[in-house]
Design an enzyme around this catalytic site. Structure first.
Site, short mmCIF file in Angstrom:
data_model
loop_
_atom_site.label_atom_id
_atom_site.label_comp_id
_atom_site.label_asym_id
_atom_site.label_seq_id
_atom_site.Cartn_x
_atom_site.Cartn_y
_atom_site.Cartn_z
N THR A 96 0.83 -1.21 0.00
CA THR A 96 0.00 0.00 0.00
C THR A 96 0.86 1.26 0.00
OG1 THR A 96 -1.64 -1.22 1.27
CG2 THR A 96 -1.87 1.17 1.25
N VAL A 97 1.77 1.37 0.97
CA VAL A 97 2.53 2.62 1.12
C VAL A 97 3.61 2.73 0.03
CG1 VAL A 97 3.86 4.05 2.71
CG2 VAL A 97 2.10 2.52 3.61
N GLY A 103 -11.15 -1.54 3.64
CA GLY A 103 -9.68 -1.54 3.58
C GLY A 103 -9.04 -0.77 4.73
N GLU A 132 -7.10 -4.56 9.01
CA GLU A 132 -6.41 -5.73 8.48
C GLU A 132 -7.18 -6.99 8.84
OE1 GLU A 132 -2.23 -5.73 9.36
OE2 GLU A 132 -2.21 -3.55 9.26
N LYS A 148 2.45 4.45 18.66
CA LYS A 148 2.57 5.81 18.12
C LYS A 148 2.76 6.82 19.24
CE LYS A 148 -0.23 4.65 14.08
NZ LYS A 148 -1.61 4.47 13.62
#
Ligand SMILES: NC(=O)c1ccc[n+]([C@@H]2O[C@H](COP(=O)([O-])OP(=O)(O)OC[C@H]3O[C@@H](n4cnc5c(N)ncnc54)[C@H](OP(=O)(O)O)[C@@H]3O)[C@@H](O)[C@H]2O)c1
Length: 427
Positions: A13-14, A188, A191, A206
């Site tokens: 994706t990234v 999406g 996961e 994070k």
């Protein structure tokens, strides 16, 4: 024009999002940087797989990690694989080979950050990670550079788009948890195994990164209070709404006289609070610096192009040739955080008890709360029974978590209480 060669580990994706922006904005990037960024090689599991972005002939696609790491012509290695083991090998291997590194991997930096930043500092290499917190939102740069002169009083963030989209669907569309999770997976946002997202671990990772940037301290994951959203009952969402609140998964750090208190919990947030309006997969971070005052950042916390945009900003910063600034502090090793025990947290609380409908129940519960100095702000006993019991909801004034836990354990022991109390913190 000088070329800067990039080796990209991971083209999911990234990775594809990054390649797409680099392609679309190529001319613009050359104008800003005076250099050309070239993706020289890409490491994937399966080189035969069809990709949503087709790379040019200048890019070699490989599944061979050793040849990927040994390539001499790489300037910057970008790690976009996910997980810990292989990324750790890639990041340490790249730094030792004298390359700068960009990663979007918060799990890696939360768990192995101290050793990786020490290595990068010893070797004077860049280890950049803008995409690892809140996807496209430039919070890393904001804390590291823009607010470097401020003492940060607190940070309150919606840092996980999956959890936020599930809670939004439960609140706005009346779904239960399972249906909202299914919807997030179809969209999406979640996961196949959503554990890290829904149990608050991803947000905790994070938060550890934000604490490092804001306070220059390493906060151990084991000392952080963490609770996710998988147990959120639609009934509490409905009750919270009736009281004027929404339930949000918040990651919070506050400084109290030099000691840090940090955790991730589902909170009741007043519906007129700015964070209550952050819906769907969006992320937001509210923080306060002693000079700048309050600041709020809002944007897409995930997705190919937003996250790719953050990765690209790191690549451009490192490609510019300026000396790297990895943590925003000069020390090679940041000290372990001086922390305040999670049970000393003071906040307002929401309790829902399911009790037998008989005289004296409210008085008995209120009595225990009173003994523990927990002052009641509102009480509502619902008319409609749930099974054999009736729901009784208490909203409190500020009280210490330690007192609340002791009171709830005592109240749960009463014979008239039919199921363990439901407890949320109130922002
Ligand atoms: N997705 C987001 O919106 C987002 C946002 C912020 C941060 N991140 C972070 O960015 C990183 C990448 O996420 P993603 O969503 O792009 O992941 P992804 O779509 O699952 O892509 C992972 C890529 O890594 C490759 N890969 C996996 N294991 C490998 C191995 N052992 N050796 C070589 N290649 C391997 C895969 O190869 P194949 O294609 O051949 O399978 C795939 O190209 C993660 O750390 C994630 O936490 C993601």
């Amino acid at each position: 024009m000088e070329q800067v060669n990039i080796a990209l580990a991971g083209f999911g994706t990234v990775g594809t999002g990054l390649a797409r922006i680099m392609h679309e904005n190529g001319e613009w990037i050359r104008r800003r940087l005076g250099k050309e960024l070239v993706i020289r090689r890409v490491l994937v599991r399966n080189p035969e797989k069809e990709r949503s972005f087709v790379l040019g002939p200048e890019t070699e696609i490989t599944a061979d990690l050793d040849s990927f790491l040994l390539a001499q012509d790489t300037d910057i290695v970008v790690e976009l694989i996910g997980g810990i083991e292989t990324p750790l090998r890639i990041v340490t291997g790249a730094l030792r080979a004298g390359k700068h590194v960009v990663t979007a991997n918060k799990a890696l930096l939360a768990e192995k950050g101290p050793e990786l930043f020490r290595l990068a500092s010893e070797l004077q290499r860049g280890l950049y990670y803008e995409a690892s917190v809140a996807g496209g939102i430039p919070i890393v740069q904001t804390l590291k550079e823009s607010l470097a002169g401020n003492r940060i009083r607190h940070i309150t963030g919606i840092l996980n788009g999956t959890a936020n989209s599930i809670l939004s669907d439960m609140t706005n569309n009346g779904m239960d948890y399972a249906a909202a999770l299914g919807q997030a997976q179809r969209n999406g946002y979640a996961e196949a195994d959503p554990t890290m997202d829904v149990e608050g671990i991803d947000a905790a990772h994070k938060l550890i990164l934000l604490i490092r940037l804001a306070y220059g301290q390493d906060f151990p994951l084991a000392r952080m209070g963490i609770k996710g959203i998988s147990g959120v009952d639609p009934y509490d969402i409905e009750l919270a709404r009736a009281f004027g609140y929404r339930i949000k998964l918040l990651a919070i750090v506050k400084e109290h006289s030099g000691r840090l208190q940090a955790g991730v919990f589902p909170y009741l947030v007043g519906e007129d609070h700015i964070l209550a309006r952050v819906d769907g997969p969006f992320n937001s971070i509210l923080l306060e610096g002693n000079g700048v005052g309050p600041i709020m950042l809002y944007g897409q916390g995930a997705g190919d192009l937003p996250t790719g945009s953050a990765v690209l900003s790191d690549i451009m910063a490192l490609a510019s040739g300026k000396p790297p600034n990895n943590t925003g502090f000069v020390e090679a090793v940041l000290p372990e955080a001086s922390t305040l025990e999670p049970e000393l947290t003071t906040t307002r609380h929401y309790f829902r008890f399911t009790a037998l409908d008989r005289p004296g129940v409210l008085a008995a519960i209120a009595g225990v709360l009173g003994e523990r100095s927990i002052s009641i702000a509102q009480v509502v006993q619902k008319q409609h029974p749930v099974g054999r019991g009736v729901p009784v909801v208490f909203l409190t004034h500020t009280a210490q978590v330690r007192d609340v836990e002791a009171a709830l354990s005592q109240i749960n022991g009463f014979s008239f209480v039919l199921s363990p109390a439901v407890h949320y913190r109130i922002l």
